[in-house]
Write a protein that holds these residues in place. Sequence first.
Motif, PDB file in Angstrom:
ATOM      1  N   ASN B  26      -6.359 -12.210   2.776  1.00 59.81           N
ATOM      2  CA  ASN B  26      -5.930 -13.581   2.506  1.00 59.81           C
ATOM      3  C   ASN B  26      -5.680 -14.345   3.804  1.00 59.81           C
ATOM      4  O   ASN B  26      -6.060 -15.514   3.939  1.00 59.81           O
ATOM      5  CB  ASN B  26      -4.651 -13.554   1.660  1.00 59.81           C
ATOM      6  N   SER B  27      -5.027 -13.650   4.761  1.00 57.20           N
ATOM      7  CA  SER B  27      -4.763 -14.303   6.048  1.00 57.20           C
ATOM      8  C   SER B  27      -6.069 -14.688   6.723  1.00 57.20           C
ATOM      9  O   SER B  27      -6.199 -15.799   7.254  1.00 57.20           O
ATOM     10  CB  SER B  27      -3.982 -13.374   6.965  1.00 57.20           C
ATOM     11  N   TYR B  30      -7.610 -17.659   5.117  1.00 58.64           N
ATOM     12  CA  TYR B  30      -6.887 -18.885   5.414  1.00 58.64           C
ATOM     13  C   TYR B  30      -7.136 -19.327   6.844  1.00 58.64           C
ATOM     14  O   TYR B  30      -7.422 -20.495   7.110  1.00 58.64           O
ATOM     15  CB  TYR B  30      -5.391 -18.657   5.180  1.00 58.64           C
ATOM     16  N   GLN B  31      -7.047 -18.379   7.794  1.00 59.41           N
ATOM     17  CA  GLN B  31      -7.171 -18.715   9.203  1.00 59.41           C
ATOM     18  C   GLN B  31      -8.562 -19.220   9.531  1.00 59.41           C
ATOM     19  O   GLN B  31      -8.725 -20.107  10.369  1.00 59.41           O
ATOM     20  CB  GLN B  31      -6.876 -17.496  10.071  1.00 59.41           C
ATOM     21  N   ARG B  42       2.346 -20.304   0.266  1.00 56.37           N
ATOM     22  CA  ARG B  42       3.079 -19.462   1.217  1.00 56.37           C
ATOM     23  C   ARG B  42       3.919 -18.443   0.466  1.00 56.37           C
ATOM     24  O   ARG B  42       4.590 -18.792  -0.504  1.00 56.37           O
ATOM     25  CB  ARG B  42       3.975 -20.364   2.059  1.00 56.37           C
ATOM     26  N   LEU B  50       3.343 -15.463   4.850  1.00 48.33           N
ATOM     27  CA  LEU B  50       1.892 -15.321   4.820  1.00 48.33           C
ATOM     28  C   LEU B  50       1.327 -16.246   3.753  1.00 48.33           C
ATOM     29  O   LEU B  50       2.051 -16.715   2.881  1.00 48.33           O
ATOM     30  CB  LEU B  50       1.508 -13.877   4.489  1.00 48.33           C
ATOM     31  N   GLN B  51       0.013 -16.470   3.868  1.00 48.70           N
ATOM     32  CA  GLN B  51      -0.659 -17.360   2.928  1.00 48.70           C
ATOM     33  C   GLN B  51      -1.367 -16.524   1.886  1.00 48.70           C
ATOM     34  O   GLN B  51      -2.038 -15.554   2.215  1.00 48.70           O
ATOM     35  CB  GLN B  51      -1.669 -18.235   3.678  1.00 48.70           C
ATOM     36  N   ILE B 126      -1.027  -8.209  11.672  1.00 49.42           N
ATOM     37  CA  ILE B 126      -1.311  -9.504  11.033  1.00 49.42           C
ATOM     38  C   ILE B 126      -1.093 -10.629  12.034  1.00 49.42           C
ATOM     39  O   ILE B 126      -1.843 -11.624  12.045  1.00 49.42           O
ATOM     40  CB  ILE B 126      -0.442  -9.674   9.772  1.00 49.42           C
ATOM     41  N   THR B 130      -3.842 -13.484  13.291  1.00 45.21           N
ATOM     42  CA  THR B 130      -3.605 -14.922  13.420  1.00 45.21           C
ATOM     43  C   THR B 130      -3.922 -15.375  14.832  1.00 45.21           C
ATOM     44  O   THR B 130      -4.460 -16.465  15.030  1.00 45.21           O
ATOM     45  CB  THR B 130      -2.141 -15.230  13.085  1.00 45.21           C
TER      46      THR B 130
END
Lengths: 645, 199
Positions: B26-27, B30-31, B42, B50-51, B126, B130
Amino acid sequence: MDDMEDDTTIFSTLKSFKSLISCPDRSLLETEPAFGRSGLQNLYTKRVELEEAAERVRSHTNLLQLTQEKQQMELSHKRARIELEKEANSSSRDLQREIDRNRELLLQIRRLEEREEKANQALNEQMENNKALKRNFEELHKKANEKDSKLAEADQMISELKDETRRLNQQIQIQESKFSTQNLEIQALQEQLDVQRKYEFTHTQMYTIFLIPSNKCICTLERRLALQEQDSVIVKNMKSEVARLPELEREIKRLREENTFLRETKENNSLLREETEGLRRKLERMERAMEEKLKVEKPEDLSREVIQIQQRELNLKQQNYTLNSSIRSVEKARTELMPEIAQLRAKAQEEQKKRENQDSLVRRLQKRVLLLTKERDGMRAILESYDSELATSEYSPQLMLRVKEAEDMLQKVQTHNTEMEKLHCIVFVFLRQKIEELESERQQLEEQNNILEMRLERHNLQGGYDPVTTKVIHLQMNPTSIAKQQRTEEVEQLRVECQRLRDRLRKIEAGGGMTTDDTTLIIPPSQEILDLRKQMESAELKNQRLKEVFQKKIQEFRTACYVLTGYQIDITVENQYRLTSVYAEHMEDSLLFKSTGPVGSMQLLETDFSRTLTGLVDLHLFHQKSIPVFLSAVTIELFSRQTVT
Amino acid sequence: MSKTLKGITLKGSAELVAEFFSFGINSILYQRGIYPAETFTRVTQYDMSLQLTTDAKLKNYLTNVISQLKEWLFDCTVQKLVVVITCLETNEVLERWQFDLECDKTFFLPDQCKYESIQEEIRSVIRQITATVTFLPLLETACAFDLLIYTDKDLEVPEQWEESGPQLIDQSEEVRLRSFTTTIHKVNSMVAYKRTNST
């Protein structure tokens, strides 16, 4: 676009007409002074018609606007179509490119797979080579170890041999030293021989020469013998004297016995004295007792006892005296004998000492005798050897043999050593070379190994895998495949739309103007739009007709103006009117007027032609402020010019 | 669930790793902007925010894959999980997020609790994901992602799954990221991206 321009000119002319019509009297008077009533009527009718037309036109402005909008829409449609075509083209091109890329990628994939296989094969081969090389290396290592062990053994052998050689060398040295000493002796003796040979008179002389030392030796021996004899005589004397010793010893024994006897007698004497003292005491006691008893007992017994006691006393005294005398005599004898004994003891000690000395002398003499006998034997041997001459010496050939044997052994050992050393060198060199080669191979293999490991690591990082042990799976309905499907569908849809638009375009181009669309657009057409379209079509037709009519009329009007006024009036730019005279000498000669203000006032603009008419300009425009007069004056001027020339 | 465990069992470790993958994927989505940011919400996990996606189809897809992955983690038959990001226009693979899995089958029964340290490690991984956004090239075109799983050859392929190629990047740069371990499973992370001509 020409339609647009025509529309704008039409609109502008309409506006001008409106403005002219708004001031009908002035305009009519100014522009059409020569017209009669019939003309006015015609004008009026025309004006009415024009008004009607204008009304129609006004009523149709909306339609024109609609047409404009329609054209804009068409334009936008065209643009959209063009863009869609472009997109279609580009998408088709992209498709082709993608197809090509696909093919290329497939080819690349195949090539990469082949390369991978080759790399794997190469890897395997390298691994096998590595293993084989390792085995070889181990074997060679073992061989090297064996050879090292052999070398060690050889070294040990060498060391042992070296020790033996050392020992042998030492022996040889010893023997050589012996040999050298003996050689020296031999040389000395040879010299002596030479000396002797030099003095070769006769055998007797040699003998005498020999004998001199021997004689000397014999003399010395004789002297020694004489001494010995003297010593032996002395020894005999001493022996005789020593022989007296036992007699003296016997005498000593006798004397000792007498001594002991005398001591015993002395002891007896002392004992006897004690007894006499005891007896005396007893006598005294007895006398006391007798005195006591005398008072009591008879005197006769007493007298008898007294007499007895007196007799005893006398006896005892006699004994005592005799004993004393004997003691004295014995003592005298003893005292006389004591010095004799001392003398005899001293003599015995002296004789003992002498005997010891004699014994040592005897031993020395015996040793001397032995040495002398040895010397004599040696001299005899020398003499014998000299007798037999020095040609044959018994012990040197043995030495020589031994020396030769030792030398042979040495040489053998040395050759063996050199051979072994050579072998060792060769083996060493060979082994070193092999070891260097193996090490370089090993380094290369290590480097290759590292490179392959790095490649594997890189491969792994990039996502490669071993197809034998691993496989890659994913869900069939995954976002990428869904997105790709959507994309293909979109592309398909776009293609279909493009095709539709192309067909529509073709139909539109073929049909010209407005045609009913068989190919329906995406937006389904509503009833209003259909009505509007029909209206638009009809309006268009009307518009066209109006245009034609208007054009004709305008043309007629303009020609009429030209003919009547003598000026062709053109509108070059907005609010600017160019007048060209009918009698103009050149085509370019023209007057420019600019309209200032809505009222209709005009201003003359400077042109080349107007510069030639400055007089008229000043007169008519500046002073009289009348443009028509000016224009007519110009016409007259030009006409006059033409006619004169 | 794992917090109540005093020690780490195979099942607990599989769940931890599957949970990490779900949040990690998911991260990444999103990133990298694969899906619009407004489709994410969130949540708090591993003591950080985290998203998580709200798109139903995407959620469904992810739960399918993660649940299957959990089974395979329990069986220790999975070797890698790869998030492949493909450009839709050119059908080229632009990014590959690869997670190598090492399964220690010789684990001993409940090891002393290290949940906090595992959580710390997951957090750092994580965070690093990011942070990689700073050096990864921009994804300007529309992209889609796919999840590939590298498994043992003899594994039975379930119904809705199929075999695929590894979808490698042509001319890639690779970067190794942090790893974390639960003493039973070890996860190594790395990202590979297509080399752009400007770099």
